[in-house]
Design a protein around this motif. Structure first.
Motif, PDB file in Angstrom:
ATOM      1  N   ARG A 150      -6.695  -3.356  -0.297  1.00  0.00           N
ATOM      2  CA  ARG A 150      -7.246  -4.137   0.825  1.00  0.00           C
ATOM      3  C   ARG A 150      -8.319  -5.099   0.327  1.00  0.00           C
ATOM      4  NH1 ARG A 150      -7.505   0.832   3.641  1.00  0.00           N
ATOM      5  NH2 ARG A 150      -9.754   0.867   3.331  1.00  0.00           N
ATOM      6  N   GLU A 151      -9.219  -4.585  -0.506  1.00  0.00           N
ATOM      7  CA  GLU A 151     -10.305  -5.420  -1.016  1.00  0.00           C
ATOM      8  C   GLU A 151      -9.772  -6.539  -1.912  1.00  0.00           C
ATOM      9  OE1 GLU A 151     -13.031  -2.735  -2.864  1.00  0.00           O
ATOM     10  OE2 GLU A 151     -13.910  -2.065  -0.946  1.00  0.00           O
ATOM     11  N   ALA A 152      -8.735  -6.232  -2.696  1.00  0.00           N
ATOM     12  CA  ALA A 152      -8.133  -7.255  -3.552  1.00  0.00           C
ATOM     13  C   ALA A 152      -7.508  -8.363  -2.704  1.00  0.00           C
ATOM     14  CB  ALA A 152      -7.080  -6.624  -4.468  1.00  0.00           C
ATOM     15  N   ILE A 153      -6.807  -7.985  -1.634  1.00  0.00           N
ATOM     16  CA  ILE A 153      -6.207  -8.971  -0.735  1.00  0.00           C
ATOM     17  C   ILE A 153      -7.277  -9.854  -0.122  1.00  0.00           C
ATOM     18  CG2 ILE A 153      -5.061  -9.192   1.517  1.00  0.00           C
ATOM     19  CD1 ILE A 153      -3.290  -6.829   0.714  1.00  0.00           C
ATOM     20  N   GLN A 154      -8.365  -9.237   0.329  1.00  0.00           N
ATOM     21  CA  GLN A 154      -9.433 -10.011   0.954  1.00  0.00           C
ATOM     22  C   GLN A 154     -10.109 -10.947  -0.054  1.00  0.00           C
ATOM     23  OE1 GLN A 154     -11.374  -6.467   2.559  1.00  0.00           O
ATOM     24  NE2 GLN A 154     -11.008  -7.213   4.639  1.00  0.00           N
ATOM     25  N   GLN A 155     -10.282 -10.488  -1.294  1.00  0.00           N
ATOM     26  CA  GLN A 155     -10.906 -11.339  -2.310  1.00  0.00           C
ATOM     27  C   GLN A 155      -9.997 -12.511  -2.669  1.00  0.00           C
ATOM     28  OE1 GLN A 155     -14.117 -11.190  -3.643  1.00  0.00           O
ATOM     29  NE2 GLN A 155     -13.417 -13.222  -4.295  1.00  0.00           N
ATOM     30  N   LEU A 156      -8.699 -12.243  -2.832  1.00  0.00           N
ATOM     31  CA  LEU A 156      -7.760 -13.325  -3.126  1.00  0.00           C
ATOM     32  C   LEU A 156      -7.749 -14.350  -1.998  1.00  0.00           C
ATOM     33  CD1 LEU A 156      -4.845 -11.152  -4.532  1.00  0.00           C
ATOM     34  CD2 LEU A 156      -6.071 -12.908  -5.822  1.00  0.00           C
ATOM     35  N   MET A 197       0.811  -1.221   0.000  1.00  0.00           N
ATOM     36  CA  MET A 197       0.000   0.000   0.000  1.00  0.00           C
ATOM     37  C   MET A 197       0.842   1.267   0.000  1.00  0.00           C
ATOM     38  SD  MET A 197      -2.739  -1.477   2.689  1.00  0.00           S
ATOM     39  CE  MET A 197      -3.393  -3.112   2.410  1.00  0.00           C
ATOM     40  N   SER A 198       2.151   1.101  -0.134  1.00  0.00           N
ATOM     41  CA  SER A 198       3.048   2.255  -0.157  1.00  0.00           C
ATOM     42  C   SER A 198       2.776   3.109  -1.396  1.00  0.00           C
ATOM     43  CB  SER A 198       4.496   1.772  -0.176  1.00  0.00           C
ATOM     44  OG  SER A 198       5.388   2.841  -0.355  1.00  0.00           O
ATOM     45  N   GLY A 199       2.631   4.412  -1.187  1.00  0.00           N
ATOM     46  CA  GLY A 199       2.440   5.334  -2.304  1.00  0.00           C
ATOM     47  C   GLY A 199       1.026   5.427  -2.822  1.00  0.00           C
ATOM     48  N   GLY A 241      -6.832   4.054  -3.373  1.00  0.00           N
ATOM     49  CA  GLY A 241      -5.953   2.976  -3.788  1.00  0.00           C
ATOM     50  C   GLY A 241      -5.734   1.967  -2.672  1.00  0.00           C
ATOM     51  N   ARG A 242      -5.558   2.449  -1.442  1.00  0.00           N
ATOM     52  CA  ARG A 242      -5.400   1.553  -0.297  1.00  0.00           C
ATOM     53  C   ARG A 242      -6.638   0.692  -0.121  1.00  0.00           C
ATOM     54  NH1 ARG A 242      -4.139   5.403   4.497  1.00  0.00           N
ATOM     55  NH2 ARG A 242      -4.658   3.507   5.661  1.00  0.00           N
ATOM     56  N   ARG A 243      -7.801   1.301  -0.273  1.00  0.00           N
ATOM     57  CA  ARG A 243      -9.047   0.531  -0.151  1.00  0.00           C
ATOM     58  C   ARG A 243      -9.105  -0.554  -1.226  1.00  0.00           C
ATOM     59  NH1 ARG A 243     -14.281   2.983  -2.576  1.00  0.00           N
ATOM     60  NH2 ARG A 243     -13.065   2.244  -4.359  1.00  0.00           N
ATOM     61  N   ASP A 244      -8.733  -0.206  -2.462  1.00  0.00           N
ATOM     62  CA  ASP A 244      -8.769  -1.176  -3.558  1.00  0.00           C
ATOM     63  C   ASP A 244      -7.830  -2.350  -3.292  1.00  0.00           C
ATOM     64  OD1 ASP A 244     -10.587   0.431  -4.867  1.00  0.00           O
ATOM     65  OD2 ASP A 244      -9.112   1.321  -6.234  1.00  0.00           O
ATOM     66  N   LEU A 304      -0.509   0.643   9.823  1.00  0.00           N
ATOM     67  CA  LEU A 304      -0.956  -0.323  10.824  1.00  0.00           C
ATOM     68  C   LEU A 304      -2.472  -0.397  10.949  1.00  0.00           C
ATOM     69  CD1 LEU A 304       1.779   0.116  13.569  1.00  0.00           C
ATOM     70  CD2 LEU A 304       1.794  -1.195  11.455  1.00  0.00           C
ATOM     71  N   SER A 305      -3.175   0.671  10.589  1.00  0.00           N
ATOM     72  CA  SER A 305      -4.640   0.595  10.618  1.00  0.00           C
ATOM     73  C   SER A 305      -5.137  -0.405   9.576  1.00  0.00           C
ATOM     74  CB  SER A 305      -5.255   1.977  10.365  1.00  0.00           C
ATOM     75  OG  SER A 305      -4.856   2.483   9.094  1.00  0.00           O
ATOM     76  N   ASP A 306      -4.471  -0.467   8.425  1.00  0.00           N
ATOM     77  CA  ASP A 306      -4.825  -1.458   7.404  1.00  0.00           C
ATOM     78  C   ASP A 306      -4.502  -2.867   7.887  1.00  0.00           C
ATOM     79  OD1 ASP A 306      -5.706   0.475   5.600  1.00  0.00           O
ATOM     80  OD2 ASP A 306      -3.723   0.750   4.736  1.00  0.00           O
TER      81      ASP A 306
END
Length: 303
Positions: free
Chosen positions: A177-183, A165-167, A172-175, A197-199
């Motif tokens: 996060r959602e991609a990680i959860q879907q995978l 999630m750097s940069g 973008g961070r939300r996208d 750390l909140s993510d």
């Protein structure tokens, strides 16, 4: 899926090639199906550990297995996807051309390759017009999305992401996060490092905290935060004198607001209020965040 026991890694640097122990007996396990967060300050050993897992760095001693295979064995890479923190890509290519290149490296071709690229781009919300521009024109966030997209083209069993999630901006961070959860829902085990750390708190099944080359805490977010003490903040409708407060309860700067040091102190305060007809207006369960705990661990290591 990942087994690391007593891992040690030494670097040699400078004119005199002095040794520095970067990893000092690191041990943790990542079970199949987990989203596992790896956190710590800069220079703590996160990227070094990741490079050992991916076979990019050798190590002196310890046990390291990736799905039962040593990372020293090229077979360990057949079910692994990896996106480094600062990838180097051929910047004269477009994003789509880059994905075609990496897709062919994992054995894809023709319609299957194009379908897999479309899937990866859609998952990362990178199916935009900029994907057909040259990489040299990309922002850090665009490059990050393409880097993660290339890491999943082979549909790996294990995905390793260094600061994914750097940069990225908040969207973008939300996208990501959602991609990680879907995978993860699709059966992929994900091991990733992050300073956000909140993510980490919101998506990780387990977390390991590394400071100065050593694992200082490991467990679920609840296990780590509750082990450092939990407070209850209580507000009543009526003031209570400090002299009347039960053991473990203190004023929080206002005669109607109190801090209970633990569960027992909370129960004593609630019992006192019930016995004296004092209504409780609000009660909040307070515990330290991962950031609070990491800051404390860094200070302890520096002391």
């Amino acid at each position: 899926m990942i087994e690391i026991e007593n891992l040690q890694k030494t670097y040699r640097s400078g004119f005199l090639m002095k040794s520095k122990l970067a990893l000092k007996g690191v041990s943790f396990h990542v079970e199949a199906g987990q989203v596992y967060g790896f956190i710590g300050p800069n220079g703590a050993g996160k990227s070094t550990t990741i490079k050992v897992l991916t076979g990019l760095l050798n190590y002196e001693s310890g046990k390291v297995l990736v799905n039962g295979v040593s990372p020293r064995d090229v077979k360990s890479r057949t079910f692994l996807g990896y996106s480094p923190e600062q990838p180097y890509f051929y910047d004269y290519l477009t994003g789509r051309e880059l994905l075609q290149f990496y897709g062919k490296l994992v054995g894809l071709s023709g319609a299957e390759l194009n379908s897999r690229i479309d899937w990866a781009l859609a998952l990362l919300h990178a199916d935009k017009d900029w994907i057909d521009r040259r990489l040299r024109s990309y922002s850090k966030g665009m490059m990050q999305r393409v880097g993660i997209a290339q890491s999943i083209l082979g549909k790996p069993k294990l995905l390793i992401l260094d600061e994914p999630m750097s940069g990225l901006d908040p969207m973008g961070r939300r996208d990501v996060r959602e991609a990680i959860q879907q995978l993860n829902k699709d059966g992929v085990t994900i091991f990733y490092s992050s300073h956000l750390l909140s993510d980490v708190e919101s998506i990780s099944h387990k977390v390991a905290m590394i400071v100065d080359g050593k694992i200082v805490r490991e467990g679920t977010v609840d296990e780590i935060t509750e082990s450092c003490g939990v407070e209850y903040h209580v507000r009543t409708r009526k003031a209570i004198l400090a002299a009347d407060l039960p053991e473990g309860v203190s004023l929080a700067g206002h005669p109607q607001e109190f801090v209970c040091a633990d569960d027992a102190a909370r129960d004593r305060l609630l019992g006192f209020c019930l016995a004296n007809g004092i209504a409780v207006e609000r009660m909040d369960h307070k515990r330290p965040s991962l950031e609070d705990i990491l800051t404390e661990e860094i200070a302890r290591a520096d002391a």
